[in-house]
Design a protein around this motif. Structure first.
Motif, PDB file in Angstrom:
ATOM      1  N   UNK A 103       0.830  -1.214   0.000  1.00 27.49           N
ATOM      2  CA  UNK A 103       0.000   0.000   0.000  1.00 27.49           C
ATOM      3  C   UNK A 103       0.859   1.256   0.000  1.00 27.49           C
ATOM      4  N   UNK A 104       2.195   1.092   0.140  1.00 26.38           N
ATOM      5  CA  UNK A 104       3.080   2.240   0.015  1.00 26.38           C
ATOM      6  C   UNK A 104       3.882   2.615   1.244  1.00 26.38           C
ATOM      7  N   UNK A 150      -1.893   9.497  11.675  1.00 23.65           N
ATOM      8  CA  UNK A 150      -3.047   9.130  12.499  1.00 23.65           C
ATOM      9  C   UNK A 150      -3.422   7.661  12.326  1.00 23.65           C
ATOM     10  N   UNK A 151      -2.412   6.834  12.044  1.00 24.40           N
ATOM     11  CA  UNK A 151      -2.644   5.405  11.934  1.00 24.40           C
ATOM     12  C   UNK A 151      -2.489   4.706  13.283  1.00 24.40           C
ATOM     13  N   UNK A 172     -10.075   7.009   9.349  1.00 20.21           N
ATOM     14  CA  UNK A 172      -9.172   8.113   9.028  1.00 20.21           C
ATOM     15  C   UNK A 172      -8.504   7.914   7.670  1.00 20.21           C
ATOM     16  N   UNK A 173      -8.196   6.651   7.345  1.00 16.63           N
ATOM     17  CA  UNK A 173      -7.584   6.359   6.050  1.00 16.63           C
ATOM     18  C   UNK A 173      -8.531   6.723   4.910  1.00 16.63           C
ATOM     19  N   UNK A 174      -9.811   6.377   5.068  1.00 20.47           N
ATOM     20  CA  UNK A 174     -10.797   6.708   4.038  1.00 20.47           C
ATOM     21  C   UNK A 174     -11.001   8.221   3.928  1.00 20.47           C
ATOM     22  N   UNK A 175     -11.005   8.904   5.078  1.00 19.70           N
ATOM     23  CA  UNK A 175     -11.171  10.361   5.069  1.00 19.70           C
ATOM     24  C   UNK A 175     -10.004  11.028   4.344  1.00 19.70           C
ATOM     25  N   UNK A 219     -18.298   7.677  -0.974  1.00 22.11           N
ATOM     26  CA  UNK A 219     -17.402   7.128   0.035  1.00 22.11           C
ATOM     27  C   UNK A 219     -17.603   7.807   1.378  1.00 22.11           C
ATOM     28  N   UNK A 220     -17.771   9.125   1.362  1.00 18.25           N
ATOM     29  CA  UNK A 220     -17.974   9.854   2.611  1.00 18.25           C
ATOM     30  C   UNK A 220     -19.256   9.389   3.302  1.00 18.25           C
TER      31      UNK A 220
END
Length: 248
Positions: A103-104, A150-151, A172-175, A219-220
């Motif tokens: 994922x990077x 913020x993980x 938080x990842x989706x946001x 998504x939100x």
């Protein structure tokens, strides 16, 4: 698991299956192996686009030698609660870290996140360093990076900082993804004005912006509706089995 460890020939069959676009389950069926074995093998060795049979085989041999050397030095996996197999937990942590890397995230950061994600309690930097067999400096850089994203969440027990994966990690990842989409959409619309509406380049940007606007809105709405799932607790808490005593 049928047949024990994967052979070099089986790894070559996996590579052929990936090249043919087969799903992991189909490759596993042809090898008479569990799908999880094929998934773990591929994700640990470059992912579906980077998997190479020879490289994967050599990497496995190196890992086996390292485990043998570690065992010879008397180092053992930390005892686990709930009757877990300590070696299986370590193996899964390695697999999860590899997935996170795709994922990077950098390797050490991925290993720290994997370790925290599979821990039942928060861990200090020294506990992380001990579990991962790395230097405290490596842990310090990784936890700072993860906290900035913020993980993970930093807590204090009054004497030391402790780290834990926040329940909100995926929210938080989706946001962040939504915000990234919004920034690109905004920039794309500026580009439309610069390139001239109706030109091929401007149309490409405008269509991308419209697509991302739709995705972000959907998504939100979805993440807000699903957020409570991240805080769901089991109806019956499991009973922690005491770790087996060290008989060494």
């Amino acid at each position: 698991m049928p047949g024990g460890r994967l052979t070099q020939q089986e790894r070559q069959q996996i590579a052929v299956g990936l090249a043919d676009g087969l799903a992991y389950a189909e490759i596993a069926r042809r090898l008479d192996r569990p799908t999880s074995t094929v998934t773990r093998e591929v994700m640990r060795n470059g992912g579906p686009t980077g998997y190479r049979a020879d490289l994967a085989h050599h990497a496995t041999q190196r890992r086996t030698r390292r485990r043998t050397q570690t065992a010879a030095r008397g180092t053992r996996a930390a005892p686990q609660p709930y009757g877990r197999d300590a070696e299986a937990v370590l193996e899964f942590q390695e697999t999860l870290a590899t997935v996170i890397m795709t994922a990077g995230l950098p390797k050490m950061t991925a290993r720290v996140l994997s370790c925290l994600y599979t821990a039942d309690t928060s861990l200090t930097a020294s506990e992380l360093a001990e579990r991962l067999q790395v230097s405290p400096a490596s842990i310090s850089k990784a936890v700072s990076f993860l906290a900035d994203l913020e993980l993970i969440r930093r807590e204090s027990d009054g004497r030391r900082d402790r780290y834990v994966v926040d329940n909100d990690l995926w929210y938080q990842s989706m946001i962040r993804s939504i915000r990234d989409n919004d920034r690109f959409s905004e920039a794309a619309r500026e580009g439309v004005a610069v390139l001239g509406r109706g030109t091929p380049a401007a149309t490409r940007l405008e269509n991308a912006a419209r697509f991302l606007d739709f995705v972000s809105e959907s998504l939100n709405r979805a993440v807000e509706q699903a957020r409570d799932v991240l805080y769901t607790k089991p109806e019956t808490p499991p009973v922690a089995a005491a770790p087996e005593p060290d008989r060494g």
